[in-house]
Enzyme design. Structure first.
Site, mmCIF file in Angstrom:
data_model
loop_
_atom_site.group_PDB
_atom_site.id
_atom_site.type_symbol
_atom_site.label_atom_id
_atom_site.label_comp_id
_atom_site.label_asym_id
_atom_site.label_seq_id
_atom_site.Cartn_x
_atom_site.Cartn_y
_atom_site.Cartn_z
ATOM 1 N N MET A 184 36.189 22.109 42.536
ATOM 2 C CA MET A 184 35.998 21.524 43.863
ATOM 3 C C MET A 184 34.652 21.911 44.453
ATOM 4 S SD MET A 184 38.352 21.824 47.264
ATOM 5 C CE MET A 184 37.596 21.703 48.899
ATOM 6 N N HIS A 220 44.986 18.091 48.903
ATOM 7 C CA HIS A 220 45.739 17.524 47.781
ATOM 8 C C HIS A 220 47.097 18.222 47.635
ATOM 9 C CE1 HIS A 220 43.029 20.709 46.192
ATOM 10 N NE2 HIS A 220 44.117 21.125 45.603
ATOM 11 N N TYR A 231 43.513 48.271 51.036
ATOM 12 C CA TYR A 231 44.733 47.593 50.581
ATOM 13 C C TYR A 231 45.936 48.284 51.210
ATOM 14 C CZ TYR A 231 41.841 46.488 46.388
ATOM 15 O OH TYR A 231 40.865 46.089 45.526
ATOM 16 N N HIS A 288 47.594 41.388 42.426
ATOM 17 C CA HIS A 288 48.516 42.443 41.995
ATOM 18 C C HIS A 288 49.965 41.975 42.102
ATOM 19 C CE1 HIS A 288 45.217 45.608 43.096
ATOM 20 N NE2 HIS A 288 44.976 44.976 41.968
ATOM 21 N N ASN A 331 46.550 50.011 42.735
ATOM 22 C CA ASN A 331 46.446 48.992 41.684
ATOM 23 C C ASN A 331 47.547 49.235 40.660
ATOM 24 O OD1 ASN A 331 43.819 49.898 42.775
ATOM 25 N ND2 ASN A 331 43.118 48.010 41.833
HETATM 26 C C1 FAD Z 1 40.939 39.765 38.660
HETATM 27 C C2 FAD Z 1 41.969 40.825 38.501
HETATM 28 C C3 FAD Z 1 41.630 42.153 38.727
HETATM 29 C C4 FAD Z 1 42.582 43.158 38.601
HETATM 30 N N1 FAD Z 1 42.205 44.447 38.738
HETATM 31 C C5 FAD Z 1 43.117 45.439 38.496
HETATM 32 C C6 FAD Z 1 42.732 46.802 38.485
HETATM 33 O O1 FAD Z 1 41.548 47.135 38.627
HETATM 34 N N2 FAD Z 1 43.706 47.733 38.275
HETATM 35 C C7 FAD Z 1 45.024 47.399 38.087
HETATM 36 O O2 FAD Z 1 45.856 48.263 37.944
HETATM 37 N N3 FAD Z 1 45.396 46.101 38.063
HETATM 38 C C8 FAD Z 1 44.471 45.126 38.232
HETATM 39 N N4 FAD Z 1 44.857 43.814 38.143
HETATM 40 C C9 FAD Z 1 46.279 43.502 37.894
HETATM 41 C C10 FAD Z 1 46.711 43.674 36.438
HETATM 42 O O3 FAD Z 1 45.721 43.170 35.558
HETATM 43 C C11 FAD Z 1 48.045 42.948 36.249
HETATM 44 O O4 FAD Z 1 48.987 43.569 37.085
HETATM 45 C C12 FAD Z 1 48.557 42.981 34.823
HETATM 46 O O5 FAD Z 1 47.626 42.403 33.928
HETATM 47 C C13 FAD Z 1 49.862 42.234 34.721
HETATM 48 O O6 FAD Z 1 50.320 42.307 33.404
HETATM 49 P P1 FAD Z 1 51.438 41.325 32.836
HETATM 50 O O7 FAD Z 1 51.746 41.765 31.453
HETATM 51 O O8 FAD Z 1 52.532 41.218 33.812
HETATM 52 O O9 FAD Z 1 50.781 39.873 32.816
HETATM 53 P P2 FAD Z 1 49.358 39.324 32.421
HETATM 54 O O10 FAD Z 1 48.369 40.398 32.314
HETATM 55 O O11 FAD Z 1 49.106 38.201 33.362
HETATM 56 O O12 FAD Z 1 49.569 38.729 30.950
HETATM 57 C C14 FAD Z 1 50.339 37.594 30.710
HETATM 58 C C15 FAD Z 1 49.909 37.009 29.364
HETATM 59 O O13 FAD Z 1 50.814 35.962 29.022
HETATM 60 C C16 FAD Z 1 50.094 34.844 28.553
HETATM 61 N N5 FAD Z 1 50.914 33.672 28.866
HETATM 62 C C17 FAD Z 1 51.243 33.221 30.099
HETATM 63 N N6 FAD Z 1 52.029 32.132 30.005
HETATM 64 C C18 FAD Z 1 52.205 31.896 28.686
HETATM 65 C C19 FAD Z 1 52.913 30.888 27.970
HETATM 66 N N7 FAD Z 1 53.602 29.956 28.616
HETATM 67 N N8 FAD Z 1 52.864 30.900 26.619
HETATM 68 C C20 FAD Z 1 52.153 31.871 25.979
HETATM 69 N N9 FAD Z 1 51.469 32.844 26.609
HETATM 70 C C21 FAD Z 1 51.506 32.865 27.955
HETATM 71 C C22 FAD Z 1 48.795 34.900 29.321
HETATM 72 O O14 FAD Z 1 47.781 34.170 28.666
HETATM 73 C C23 FAD Z 1 48.519 36.399 29.389
HETATM 74 O O15 FAD Z 1 47.794 36.837 28.269
HETATM 75 C C24 FAD Z 1 43.911 42.804 38.265
HETATM 76 C C25 FAD Z 1 44.256 41.479 38.022
HETATM 77 C C26 FAD Z 1 43.300 40.491 38.116
HETATM 78 C C27 FAD Z 1 43.675 39.078 37.824
#
Ligand code: FAD
Ligand code: NAG
Ligand code: NAG
Ligand code: NAG
Ligand code: NAG
Ligand code: NAG
Ligand code: NAG
Ligand code: NAG
Ligand code: NAG
Ligand code: NAG
Ligand code: NAG
Ligand code: NAG
Ligand code: NAG
Length: 777
Positions: A84, A180, A631, A711, A754
């Site tokens: 966008m 949208h 935070y 988070h 975090n």
């Molecule tokens: C920009 C950003 C900065 C952050 N900074 C910090 C930090 O500094 N410190 C901290 O503690 N936390 C931080 N976090 C949060 C932390 O990264 C998340 O809490 C953590 O990664 C969550 O883990 P998860 O396993 O739940 O899911 P995710 O890490 O989201 O992993 C999910 C995985 O599943 C895959 N997936 C999803 N749907 C499907 C599907 N339908 N089929 C196949 N694969 C799929 C995705 O591709 C991904 O690889 C940050 C997050 C972001 C986005």
């Protein structure tokens, strides 16, 4: 609302990375061969055809486009650069029997403004009939715009936006309109969309005569779930555990289950990240090294400013990592070992989970933390630490080593701690995933998208993917007593549950209304009503921006991708030491607050050189800016909700920030306290909010989308029963026999900061609970 604009604004994806790609079709009404796509949710067709390519000199700057939309589409937008912001936007809607169109442009997530320059001419087949409106147009001077362009020799992401409410003044092309109601992306293969000069001239004149000729290809595009292919003839491999998503949750459980001898398949929709996983995306200065964007900690800030952001999930409206490692391959890697309170009953945990110590010990043994990530053990760019230390000391704060003095979280500060290893991104990818990959009973498959689990009532029989090499119709079978673990992240797991007929009725109704997804649902008599998505939290966070003459803002991280300081790049390449061996934060601090409701809430502060945005009319020295992000964390009472759109994009449908006014009061008090001693630090100036605005005015005007801390937890939370929770104390989805959740979704409430350190401890524990539960493979 701002959040969906945010998503469309931030994503910019290469066509090749998108599941949906354009194909060639002939519109029988005008005989034009377009390169385009019919969106299956709304039945809107988007097409474009370009003049022939020339072998020398500049390419043509025009094309012929069309939008064929059912009357239910009140307006349609097309973003030529796939985003966008800072892209040429074409917007059209019907007005009686004519089509009104407008060229627009947006630099912020607000109503796009008129954009002069492109010249649009309606072609003769533009029409409105009883069921559809058809806009067929010539777009001249349309392949470049302020800040962007189309390379018609290749493919690129285009985006559509669908409006389900009539624009405010349909007769006026300058009309305003509501945001949208849905959006999507596809890869427009422009290279395959060039007509001959003669055909193009006929198309313009409306004299093409091919409307009776055979249509050479169809307008339907592949979707993740509508395949009818029967897959391989050989018997597909069955697994004891199929784990969906290679983020920290999926990786840690996959490692522990394969270590226990189970046959494990880990499915990941994205591709490689760090060099160790096969990643190759590098900053130009690191081109001749094995140091990818995901390896170099100092490139963290560029995750948000790149023109090729293939690592974000294109179908989730907030930031979510879609690549090996999930969020841990793109995050700031701030790593806090959990406090005892994080796992307390007061924080929503069942009693069986409260003794986290053995699991936290297992985690820290596999993945140690460091607060001096440079390989030479020195700290770099530490001026902000010194300045904020001077600010907090008069407020009664003391210094701690954060991960040594874990339970001290009131009036403390310390050097930021990370799970970087040897000056590079470490996390679960560099540790748990590597041990899993060494086992013959473990398989990782990348670029495999899971839509739903296949089930017969409470028994899961397989996992539906878009990869027919894994089984008939892409369904991966399970061994006897086999189990499925969803680790697709807070948004991804909720969406898979909805698509499996598990969740609140309003979300399941959306799946039922999507033809492709509905075909994969069990009969509605087998729907399982659980509060999926209904109790999510994320930290509200608010930035304060300061200047201090001692601070080096490091060019606000703006040059680290293309041209970091030469000596810093050389030092990092040679030794993985120096400024670039750390992400941007330099200090963290915590303070406890008693709310008027008797609940104690904690505030975390994160200090870093640079700032995402400055809002002041006063002059200031941009070379000396730094940010404190405050935070609100443990104890937060606000909750939001996650849902899906009709085209299955996942999004917050109730924002989780400041729903409870007491959360806002407490964070406001915390921010007030932080700035209370500014005058005691010589030459420290608060520039956002500046002296023309009160803190309260600043907070009241704060854009909710920028309060997002990424988070998200709680979309499939653990708890006592199926009225209040989605999974039981074995991480098993209520009313199923063999479906589990192991990711941030099951965390009932936010930890003190975090979350990924606490999350990974919880994942060690989830793996142990699942293994211990009788009845498995
Ligand atoms: C920009 C950003 C900065 C952050 N900074 C910090 C930090 O500094 N410190 C901290 O503690 N936390 C931080 N976090 C949060 C932390 O990264 C998340 O809490 C953590 O990664 C969550 O883990 P998860 O396993 O739940 O899911 P995710 O890490 O989201 O992993 C999910 C995985 O599943 C895959 N997936 C999803 N749907 C499907 C599907 N339908 N089929 C196949 N694969 C799929 C995705 O591709 C991904 O690889 C940050 C997050 C972001 C986005
Ligand atoms: C409306 O259309 C006219 C030409 O018909 C054009 O000059 C003008 O810029 C358009 N306005 C908007 C907002 O698109
Ligand atoms: C083409 O459009 C741009 C804006 O994208 C405008 O600045 C330029 O003047 C236009 N060129 C012509 C020839 O109209
Ligand atoms: C109306 O337009 C649509 C889209 O072009 C077309 O499929 C449909 O056949 C048209 N209806 C009539 C009655 O011509
Ligand atoms: C438009 O779509 C939104 C989001 O899907 C929905 O909440 C709303 O009810 C729809 N409005 C109309 C008029 O259909
Ligand atoms: C990488 O190597 C190529 C070929 O040797 C060279 O041309 C290029 O300048 C090098 N790039 C960098 C950033 O060192
Ligand atoms: C499956 O989906 C993933 C993620 O969108 C994509 O990269 C992959 O190409 C798809 N596979 C097939 C066979 O369509
Ligand atoms: C579903 O499970 C029931 C028993 O719970 C069984 O009788 C039935 O045959 C199963 N259906 C299929 C399609 O496997
Ligand atoms: C790398 O480290 C070595 C040993 O400490 C040092 O001699 C060398 O100067 C460093 N290289 C760079 C480019 O900093
Ligand atoms: C900047 O602050 C002013 C008030 O001083 C406010 O009106 C404006 O919306 C703010 N801009 C942004 C981008 O936040
Ligand atoms: C801004 O700060 C930088 C770094 O301290 C300093 O070199 C420069 O002189 C300052 N500029 C002004 C205009 O004060
Ligand atoms: C504050 O700035 C003044 C000049 O503006 C300078 O003389 C003084 O040394 C500075 N103090 C500190 C602590 O930086
Ligand atoms: C479910 O658990 C909640 C919270 O522990 C409790 O208040 C509620 O009574 C329970 N409901 C049922 C049906 O057991």
């Amino acid at each position: 609302m701002v959040r969906a604009r945010l998503a469309l604004g931030l994503l910019s994806l290469l066509g090749s990375a998108l599941a949906q790609e354009s194909s060639s079709y002939v519109d029988p009404r005008n005989g034009i061969t377009f390169q385009g796509l019919t969106d299956p949710t709304y039945g809107v067709t988007y097409g474009a055809v370009f003049p022939p390519l020339v072998s020398s000199g500049a390419q043509s700057t025009e094309f012929i486009g069309e939008i064929v939309a059912p009357l239910a589409a009140k307006w349609i937008g097309l973003a030529l650069g796939g985003a966008m912001l800072d892209n040429l936007l074409l917007v059209a809607w019907p007005n009686g029997n004519s089509i009104v169109y407008s060229t627009r442009y947006a630099t912020d997530y607000v109503q796009p403004v008129a954009y002069p320059g492109p010249v649009i001419t309606n072609l003769p087949s533009t029409s409105v009939n009883a069921t559809h409106w058809n806009w067929v147009f010539r777009c001249q001077n349309c392949t470049s715009w302020s800040g962007g362009s189309l390379d018609t020799t290749s493919g690129a992401a285009w985006a559509w936006a669908y409006g389900n409410t009539t624009v405010d003044t349909p007769s006026n092309n300058a009309s305003t309109f509501a945001e949208h109601s849905d959006f999507g992306f596809w890869g427009e293969i422009m290279s395959a969309g060039h007509a001959s000069a003669a055909d193009y001239a006929n198309y313009l004149a409306g004299t093409s005569t091919s409307s009776t000729t055979t249509v050479s290809s169809t307008t339907t595009t592949t979707t993740t779930s509508s395949t009818t292919s029967t897959g391989p003839t050989s018997t597909p491999t069955a697994y004891d555990y199929v784990i969906v998503g290679a983020g920290p949750g999926g990786i840690i459980t996959a490692d522990r289950l394969s270590q226990a001898g189970k046959k494990v398949l880990l499915l990941e929709r994205g591709g490689p990240s760090t060099a160790q996983t096969g990643g190759t995306y590098k900053a130009p200065w690191a081109a001749n090294t094995s140091l990818t964007k995901f390896d170099v900690p100092g490139l963290f800030e560029t995750m948000f400013t790149d023109s090729n952001e293939f690592w974000w999930c294109s179908d989730i409206t907030v930031f979510a990592g879609c690549l090996v490692g999930g969020g841990t391959s793109v995050n700031g890697a701030l790593y806090w070992l959990p406090t005892d309170a994080d796992f307390s009953g007061a924080n929503g945990w069942p009693s069986a989970w409260q003794n986290h110590a053995p699991y936290t010990s297992a985690l820290s043994a596999r993945l140690p933390s460091t607060d001096a990530p440079s390989t030479d053990g020195k700290r770099y760019l530490e001026q902000t630490f010194n300045v904020v230390q001077s600010l907090l000391t008069p407020q009664g704060y003391r210094q701690v080593t954060i991960n040594s003095d874990v339970n001290s979280k009131d009036h403390v500060y310390g050097y930021s701690a990370y799970d970087f290893i040897n000056g590079k991104r470490g996390g679960p990818v560099a540790t748990y995933l590597q041990t899993a990959l060494q086992r013959s009973n473990f398989v990782l498959k990348q670029y495999v998208m899971v839509s739903n689990v296949v089930r017969n009532g409470s028994q899961i029989t397989g996992v539906k993917t878009n990869d027919t090499s894994l089984g008939p119709n892409g369904v991966v079978p399970l061994t006897t007593n086999g189990r499925v673990i969803l680790s697709a992240g807070s948004f991804g797991t909720a969406r898979i549950l909805f698509q499996s007929g598990i969740g609140p009725s309003d979300q399941l109704a959306i799946v039922q209304s999507n033809t492709a997804a509905a075909a994969n649902l069990p009969p509605s008599s087998q729907f399982i009503n659980l509060p999926v998505g209904e109790s999510v939290s994320d930290n509200p966070s608010i930035n304060l921006v300061f200047t201090h003459p001692s601070v080096d803002a490091y060019n606000n991280w703006a040059t680290v991708w293309a041209s970091p300081p030469t000596a810093d790049a050389a030092q990092y390449i040679n030794n993985q030491s120096g400024v670039l061996a750390s992400a941007s934060p330099r200090m963290n601090f915590w303070r406890a607050y008693a709310g008027s409701d008797g609940i104690t809430r904690y505030m975390q502060g994160t200090v870093r050189p640079g700032a995402a945005s400055v809002n002041t009319t006063n002059s200031y020295n941009a070379s000396t800016i730094f940010t404190i992000t405050a935070y609100l964390s443990y104890g937060i009472t606000s909750r939001g909700r996650i849902g899906i759109t009709p085209s299955l994009n996942a999004q917050p449908i109730v924002n989780p920030w400041f729903q409870d006014p007491i959360d806002k009061v407490v964070l406001t008090q915390g921010l007030q306290d932080i700035i209370s001693s500014v005058s005691s630090v010589a030459n420290l100036t608060l520039i956002t909010p500046d002296n023309h605005m009160t803190l309260a005015q600043y907070i009241n005007a704060y854009d909710p989308a920028t309060m997002n801390s990424n988070h998200w937890v709680g979309s499939a939370k653990i708890g006592a029963n199926s009225s209040v929770a989605v999974v039981d104390s074995n991480a098993k989805v209520f009313n199923t026999n063999n479906l589990f959740v192991a990711d941030a979704s099951l965390i009932p409430a936010l930890p003190v900061g975090n979350p990924h350190g606490m999350l990974m401890s919880a994942m060690e524990q989830a793996a142990a609970k699942i293994l211990a539960l009788a009845g498995g493979p």
